[in-house]
Enzyme design. Structure first.
Site, PDB file in Angstrom:
ATOM      1  N   GLU A 269       2.457  -2.380   8.468  1.00  0.00           N
ATOM      2  CA  GLU A 269       1.714  -1.990   7.250  1.00  0.00           C
ATOM      3  C   GLU A 269       2.649  -1.946   6.040  1.00  0.00           C
ATOM      4  O   GLU A 269       2.264  -2.303   4.932  1.00  0.00           O
ATOM      5  CB  GLU A 269       1.010  -0.646   7.432  1.00  0.00           C
ATOM      6  CG  GLU A 269      -0.115  -0.656   8.441  1.00  0.00           C
ATOM      7  CD  GLU A 269      -1.084  -1.812   8.269  1.00  0.00           C
ATOM      8  OE1 GLU A 269      -1.580  -2.037   7.151  1.00  0.00           O
ATOM      9  OE2 GLU A 269      -1.350  -2.512   9.267  1.00  0.00           O
ATOM     10  N   TRP A 272       2.759  -5.249   4.791  1.00  0.00           N
ATOM     11  CA  TRP A 272       1.578  -5.625   3.982  1.00  0.00           C
ATOM     12  C   TRP A 272       1.808  -5.240   2.519  1.00  0.00           C
ATOM     13  O   TRP A 272       1.418  -5.941   1.596  1.00  0.00           O
ATOM     14  CB  TRP A 272       0.300  -4.941   4.504  1.00  0.00           C
ATOM     15  CG  TRP A 272      -0.433  -5.743   5.538  1.00  0.00           C
ATOM     16  CD1 TRP A 272      -0.462  -5.507   6.885  1.00  0.00           C
ATOM     17  CD2 TRP A 272      -1.233  -6.931   5.323  1.00  0.00           C
ATOM     18  NE1 TRP A 272      -1.235  -6.472   7.504  1.00  0.00           N
ATOM     19  CE2 TRP A 272      -1.722  -7.350   6.579  1.00  0.00           C
ATOM     20  CE3 TRP A 272      -1.590  -7.667   4.190  1.00  0.00           C
ATOM     21  CZ2 TRP A 272      -2.541  -8.469   6.732  1.00  0.00           C
ATOM     22  CZ3 TRP A 272      -2.407  -8.781   4.345  1.00  0.00           C
ATOM     23  CH2 TRP A 272      -2.871  -9.182   5.598  1.00  0.00           C
ATOM     24  N   TRP A 300     -22.189 -13.039  -9.433  1.00  0.00           N
ATOM     25  CA  TRP A 300     -22.233 -11.590  -9.175  1.00  0.00           C
ATOM     26  C   TRP A 300     -23.398 -10.963  -9.920  1.00  0.00           C
ATOM     27  O   TRP A 300     -23.751 -11.401 -11.022  1.00  0.00           O
ATOM     28  CB  TRP A 300     -20.930 -10.917  -9.626  1.00  0.00           C
ATOM     29  CG  TRP A 300     -19.717 -11.433  -8.914  1.00  0.00           C
ATOM     30  CD1 TRP A 300     -18.701 -12.153  -9.462  1.00  0.00           C
ATOM     31  CD2 TRP A 300     -19.392 -11.279  -7.524  1.00  0.00           C
ATOM     32  NE1 TRP A 300     -17.758 -12.461  -8.506  1.00  0.00           N
ATOM     33  CE2 TRP A 300     -18.160 -11.941  -7.299  1.00  0.00           C
ATOM     34  CE3 TRP A 300     -20.020 -10.663  -6.444  1.00  0.00           C
ATOM     35  CZ2 TRP A 300     -17.540 -11.989  -6.060  1.00  0.00           C
ATOM     36  CZ3 TRP A 300     -19.404 -10.712  -5.200  1.00  0.00           C
ATOM     37  CH2 TRP A 300     -18.186 -11.361  -5.017  1.00  0.00           C
ATOM     38  N   ASN A 335      -7.982   3.860   5.028  1.00  0.00           N
ATOM     39  CA  ASN A 335      -7.968   2.395   4.892  1.00  0.00           C
ATOM     40  C   ASN A 335      -9.195   1.722   5.507  1.00  0.00           C
ATOM     41  O   ASN A 335      -9.790   0.833   4.906  1.00  0.00           O
ATOM     42  CB  ASN A 335      -6.694   1.830   5.534  1.00  0.00           C
ATOM     43  CG  ASN A 335      -6.658   0.314   5.437  1.00  0.00           C
ATOM     44  OD1 ASN A 335      -6.697  -0.243   4.345  1.00  0.00           O
ATOM     45  ND2 ASN A 335      -6.626  -0.363   6.579  1.00  0.00           N
ATOM     46  N   TRP A 353     -16.073  -7.826  -7.276  1.00  0.00           N
ATOM     47  CA  TRP A 353     -15.007  -6.980  -6.716  1.00  0.00           C
ATOM     48  C   TRP A 353     -14.181  -6.296  -7.797  1.00  0.00           C
ATOM     49  O   TRP A 353     -13.629  -5.215  -7.586  1.00  0.00           O
ATOM     50  CB  TRP A 353     -14.101  -7.791  -5.780  1.00  0.00           C
ATOM     51  CG  TRP A 353     -13.504  -9.028  -6.389  1.00  0.00           C
ATOM     52  CD1 TRP A 353     -14.068 -10.261  -6.406  1.00  0.00           C
ATOM     53  CD2 TRP A 353     -12.248  -9.146  -7.088  1.00  0.00           C
ATOM     54  NE1 TRP A 353     -13.245 -11.145  -7.062  1.00  0.00           N
ATOM     55  CE2 TRP A 353     -12.123 -10.499  -7.481  1.00  0.00           C
ATOM     56  CE3 TRP A 353     -11.223  -8.259  -7.397  1.00  0.00           C
ATOM     57  CZ2 TRP A 353     -11.010 -10.977  -8.190  1.00  0.00           C
ATOM     58  CZ3 TRP A 353     -10.126  -8.735  -8.095  1.00  0.00           C
ATOM     59  CH2 TRP A 353     -10.022 -10.073  -8.487  1.00  0.00           C
ATOM     60  N   TRP A 376      -8.564  -5.843  -2.637  1.00  0.00           N
ATOM     61  CA  TRP A 376      -9.933  -6.173  -3.069  1.00  0.00           C
ATOM     62  C   TRP A 376     -10.205  -7.654  -2.888  1.00  0.00           C
ATOM     63  O   TRP A 376     -11.273  -8.061  -2.433  1.00  0.00           O
ATOM     64  CB  TRP A 376     -10.177  -5.725  -4.523  1.00  0.00           C
ATOM     65  CG  TRP A 376     -10.599  -4.283  -4.551  1.00  0.00           C
ATOM     66  CD1 TRP A 376      -9.802  -3.199  -4.739  1.00  0.00           C
ATOM     67  CD2 TRP A 376     -11.924  -3.764  -4.315  1.00  0.00           C
ATOM     68  NE1 TRP A 376     -10.542  -2.035  -4.642  1.00  0.00           N
ATOM     69  CE2 TRP A 376     -11.838  -2.358  -4.385  1.00  0.00           C
ATOM     70  CE3 TRP A 376     -13.160  -4.349  -4.042  1.00  0.00           C
ATOM     71  CZ2 TRP A 376     -12.962  -1.531  -4.201  1.00  0.00           C
ATOM     72  CZ3 TRP A 376     -14.278  -3.524  -3.860  1.00  0.00           C
ATOM     73  CH2 TRP A 376     -14.180  -2.131  -3.941  1.00  0.00           C
TER      74      TRP A 376
HETATM   75  P1  FAD Z   1      -0.513   4.076   6.424  1.00  0.00           P
HETATM   76  O1  FAD Z   1      -1.498   3.482   7.352  1.00  0.00           O
HETATM   77  O2  FAD Z   1       0.241   5.245   6.885  1.00  0.00           O
HETATM   78  O3  FAD Z   1       0.473   2.891   6.006  1.00  0.00           O
HETATM   79  C1  FAD Z   1       1.808   3.133   5.524  1.00  0.00           C
HETATM   80  C2  FAD Z   1       1.998   2.464   4.189  1.00  0.00           C
HETATM   81  O4  FAD Z   1       1.864   1.054   4.302  1.00  0.00           O
HETATM   82  C3  FAD Z   1       0.980   2.875   3.145  1.00  0.00           C
HETATM   83  O5  FAD Z   1       1.326   4.084   2.538  1.00  0.00           O
HETATM   84  C4  FAD Z   1       0.999   1.694   2.194  1.00  0.00           C
HETATM   85  O6  FAD Z   1       2.079   1.765   1.291  1.00  0.00           O
HETATM   86  C5  FAD Z   1       1.236   0.526   3.133  1.00  0.00           C
HETATM   87  N1  FAD Z   1      -0.047  -0.072   3.533  1.00  0.00           N
HETATM   88  C6  FAD Z   1      -0.884   0.336   4.512  1.00  0.00           C
HETATM   89  N2  FAD Z   1      -1.949  -0.492   4.596  1.00  0.00           N
HETATM   90  C7  FAD Z   1      -1.785  -1.416   3.653  1.00  0.00           C
HETATM   91  C8  FAD Z   1      -2.547  -2.549   3.239  1.00  0.00           C
HETATM   92  N3  FAD Z   1      -3.689  -2.905   3.851  1.00  0.00           N
HETATM   93  N4  FAD Z   1      -2.090  -3.300   2.200  1.00  0.00           N
HETATM   94  C9  FAD Z   1      -0.930  -2.986   1.585  1.00  0.00           C
HETATM   95  N5  FAD Z   1      -0.155  -1.927   1.940  1.00  0.00           N
HETATM   96  C10 FAD Z   1      -0.579  -1.148   2.953  1.00  0.00           C
HETATM   97  N6  FAD Z   1      -2.973   0.817  -0.957  1.00  0.00           N
HETATM   98  C11 FAD Z   1      -2.250   1.318  -1.981  1.00  0.00           C
HETATM   99  O7  FAD Z   1      -1.125   1.783  -1.762  1.00  0.00           O
HETATM  100  N7  FAD Z   1      -2.750   1.314  -3.253  1.00  0.00           N
HETATM  101  C12 FAD Z   1      -3.981   0.808  -3.556  1.00  0.00           C
HETATM  102  O8  FAD Z   1      -4.377   0.793  -4.719  1.00  0.00           O
HETATM  103  C13 FAD Z   1      -4.770   0.300  -2.489  1.00  0.00           C
HETATM  104  N8  FAD Z   1      -6.025  -0.164  -2.709  1.00  0.00           N
HETATM  105  C14 FAD Z   1      -6.760  -0.649  -1.661  1.00  0.00           C
HETATM  106  C15 FAD Z   1      -8.051  -1.149  -1.899  1.00  0.00           C
HETATM  107  C16 FAD Z   1      -8.823  -1.641  -0.851  1.00  0.00           C
HETATM  108  C17 FAD Z   1     -10.191  -2.205  -1.124  1.00  0.00           C
HETATM  109  C18 FAD Z   1      -8.309  -1.627   0.458  1.00  0.00           C
HETATM  110  C19 FAD Z   1      -9.128  -2.160   1.599  1.00  0.00           C
HETATM  111  C20 FAD Z   1      -7.040  -1.155   0.711  1.00  0.00           C
HETATM  112  C21 FAD Z   1      -6.241  -0.665  -0.334  1.00  0.00           C
HETATM  113  N9  FAD Z   1      -4.935  -0.175  -0.108  1.00  0.00           N
HETATM  114  C22 FAD Z   1      -4.211   0.312  -1.168  1.00  0.00           C
HETATM  115  C23 FAD Z   1      -4.287  -0.323   1.217  1.00  0.00           C
HETATM  116  C24 FAD Z   1      -4.437   0.862   2.172  1.00  0.00           C
HETATM  117  O9  FAD Z   1      -5.777   1.252   2.255  1.00  0.00           O
HETATM  118  C25 FAD Z   1      -3.599   2.073   1.770  1.00  0.00           C
HETATM  119  O10 FAD Z   1      -2.268   1.690   1.524  1.00  0.00           O
HETATM  120  C26 FAD Z   1      -3.591   3.118   2.910  1.00  0.00           C
HETATM  121  O11 FAD Z   1      -4.900   3.525   3.192  1.00  0.00           O
HETATM  122  C27 FAD Z   1      -2.765   4.311   2.470  1.00  0.00           C
HETATM  123  O12 FAD Z   1      -2.826   5.317   3.434  1.00  0.00           O
HETATM  124  P2  FAD Z   1      -1.550   5.715   4.287  1.00  0.00           P
HETATM  125  O13 FAD Z   1      -0.396   5.958   3.381  1.00  0.00           O
HETATM  126  O14 FAD Z   1      -1.960   6.794   5.207  1.00  0.00           O
HETATM  127  O15 FAD Z   1      -1.285   4.354   5.071  1.00  0.00           O
END
Ligand code: FAD
Length: 470
Positions: A269, A272, A300, A335, A353, A376
């Protein structure tokens, strides 16, 4: 003693901070500075929830600096003008910053480096790998995640994080600082931040607490990360966004030789996050323009009523409403639920979106220019390596799979919390006597679904076929 300036931005920490370490190694006094640049274009400014976070994070940074005999100087205005002023006032010999990766910030930093009368020294720290260091065999940037991920792993583990706080020598005289409260970053009328305040602890100490708490669950992360009803993820995202903890510190904390599933899934992650920044470097307009050009002509719908129902968590689909209310109340959403609510807005409601992205930008405490735009576009099916548009999440089956007992819905949608698990994700199927017993009046205490799932799904597929055929 001579002075140097340490200009903070999204690196609001003292540990594993290469710019701070290098400033300290000069042996000069350090003037810690934050410039709130109110001259940047509207679309690049922080949203409401991020400003709330920024306020508290700056105040925490100031507190941590004061504990070490230093303090944070605050200035508002153009980054270049304020830097020129403070360099002149303090006779500083150099400015140290952490490298910034949003394309408009990189441009701004290049311009400042050229125009400032003293060296403007940039250091790594916001990402694990520099975007220009991760390339395909033919030297082009990646657009597909898995090979990008493998290429990152092939670069090897990042350098060990430096978790000691370096010496921060104070100058003999402090330049004037503005007052944080005069910046009015916090909401006032109405103050919507109560739920956010009780959910988060901004600042480096708060980030380290989160990291610590995550240690006890990380080994179950691969199983629990999709369950919004469990505390299965790290919730480090706002701390990472504001640079209160380095991704390197997170990586090194959880990288494991044994290859345990939970740890590896977490590191994936983090990659990502890197991938999103890699994409933003390639597509600076990613927040506005679909990466796949055929989506430019997607018809849209403009529907303020449906958009408002989605924003307020009043769609009549419990998992959607739970997610949108969690976001509004706490500034964060799980997420899995982000993916479901985004799919619903884009595919069930056929609302562009960018509308969802803007709402997230304003309400998320982790709103991030790279992650938000890339995610998005990923859900919309128009991004890099995206889920195809025709994959339309069914809110009922997603709910039943990832919130099987309905506990997440019960927490955020209390008006239907008494429903048995069987009906919690589709209250309209509950027999009248159960609705009566649980005090639910559909269309009154809780809405009927604003669109019919099957019809909406078909409408989305038909619309996709139309743009394909054109
Ligand atoms: P964990 O699951 O603990 O992951 C650890 C870290 O990995 C996160 O803190 C984050 O920095 C990174 N990460 C995790 N999942 C993703 C992912 N899919 N893409 C990129 N990085 C990721 N994340 C943001 O940080 N900022 C946003 O503005 C954002 N907008 C989002 C919008 C949508 C529509 C979706 C589907 C996802 C978005 N995310 C965003 C990605 C993800 O949802 C969040 O990073 C995650 O939910 C944060 O929770 P956590 O720290 O507990 O994640």
């Amino acid at each position: 003693m001579a002075n140097v300036i340490l200009l903070f931005h999204r690196d609001l920490r003292l540990r594993d901070h290469a710019a701070l370490k290098n400033a300290s190694d000069t042996g000069h006094s350090i003037i810690p500075l934050y410039i709130h640049d109110n001259t940047i274009p509207e679309e690049n400014r922080e949203g409401g929830a991020s400003l709330w976070w920024l306020n508290h994070s700056l105040s925490e940074l100031d507190r941590a600096l004061r504990q070490r005999g230093s303090r944070l100087i605050l200035r508002k205005g153009s980054r270049l003008t304020e830097l020129e002023r403070i360099v002149a006032e303090t006779h500083a010999e150099a400015v140290f910053i952490s490298r910034r990766y949003a394309p408009w910030e990189e441009r701004q930093d290049q311009e400042i480096a050229q125009r400032l009368s003293v060296p403007y020294r940039r250091f790594r720290g916001y990402l694990l790998f520099e975007p220009e260091d991760v390339k395909t065999k033919s030297g082009t940037p990646f657009r597909v995640f898995t090979p990008f991920f493998k290429a990152c792993l092939a670069l090897g583990s990042p350098f060990p994080a430096d978790n000691t706080v370096p010496e921060i020598a104070a100058p003999s005289t402090w330049p004037v600082s503005e007052e944080l409260r005069d910046w009015c970053l916090l909401p006032s009328k109405p103050d919507w931040s109560g739920g956010i305040s009780s959910s988060w602890n901004p600042g480096e100490a708060g980030a380290l607490e989160r990291l610590d708490a995550f240690r006890s669950v990380v080994d179950r992360y691969d199983e629990d990360r999709d369950r919004p009803d469990r505390e299965g993820t790290s919730r480090l995202s706002p701390h990472l966004h504001f640079g209160e903890i380095s991704p390197r510190a997170c990586w090194l904390e959880f990288s494991s030789e044994s290859g345990l599933g939970g740890r590896n899934a977490f590191l994936r992650e983090l990659i990502w996050r890197e991938f999103s920044y890699h994409l933003l470097a390639q597509f600076p307009d990613m927040a506005q323009i679909p990466l796949q050009k055929k989506f430019l002509k997607f018809p849209w719908r403009v529907d303020h009523q449906n958009l408002t129902a989605w924003q307020r968590g009043r769609t009549g689909y419990p998992i959607i409403d739970a997610g949108m209310r969690q976001l509004w109340k706490t500034g964060w959403m799980h997420n899995r639920v982000r993916m479901i609510v985004a799919s619903f807005l884009i595919k069930h409601l056929l609302i562009g979106w960018q509308n969802g992205q803007n709402w997230f930008w304003d309400t998320l405490v982790d709103a991030d220019p790279a992650n938000n735009a890339a995610s998005w576009q990923w859900v919309a099916g128009c991004g890099a390596d995206a889920a195809p548009f025709f994959r339309i999440f069914n809110p009922m089956t997603q709910g039943a799979k990832f919130d099987p007992n309905g506990n997440y819905v019960r927490e955020w949608v209390p008006e239907i919390s008494q429903l048995p698990a069987k009906f919690i994700h589709e209250p309209w199927l509950a027999p009248p006597e159960i609705l009566a017993r649980t005090n639910i009046r559909l269309g009154d205490s809780y809405p009927w679904p604003i669109v019919d799932h099957k019809l909406a799904r078909q409408r989305a597929l038909d619309t996709l076929n139309r743009i394909k055929g054109e």
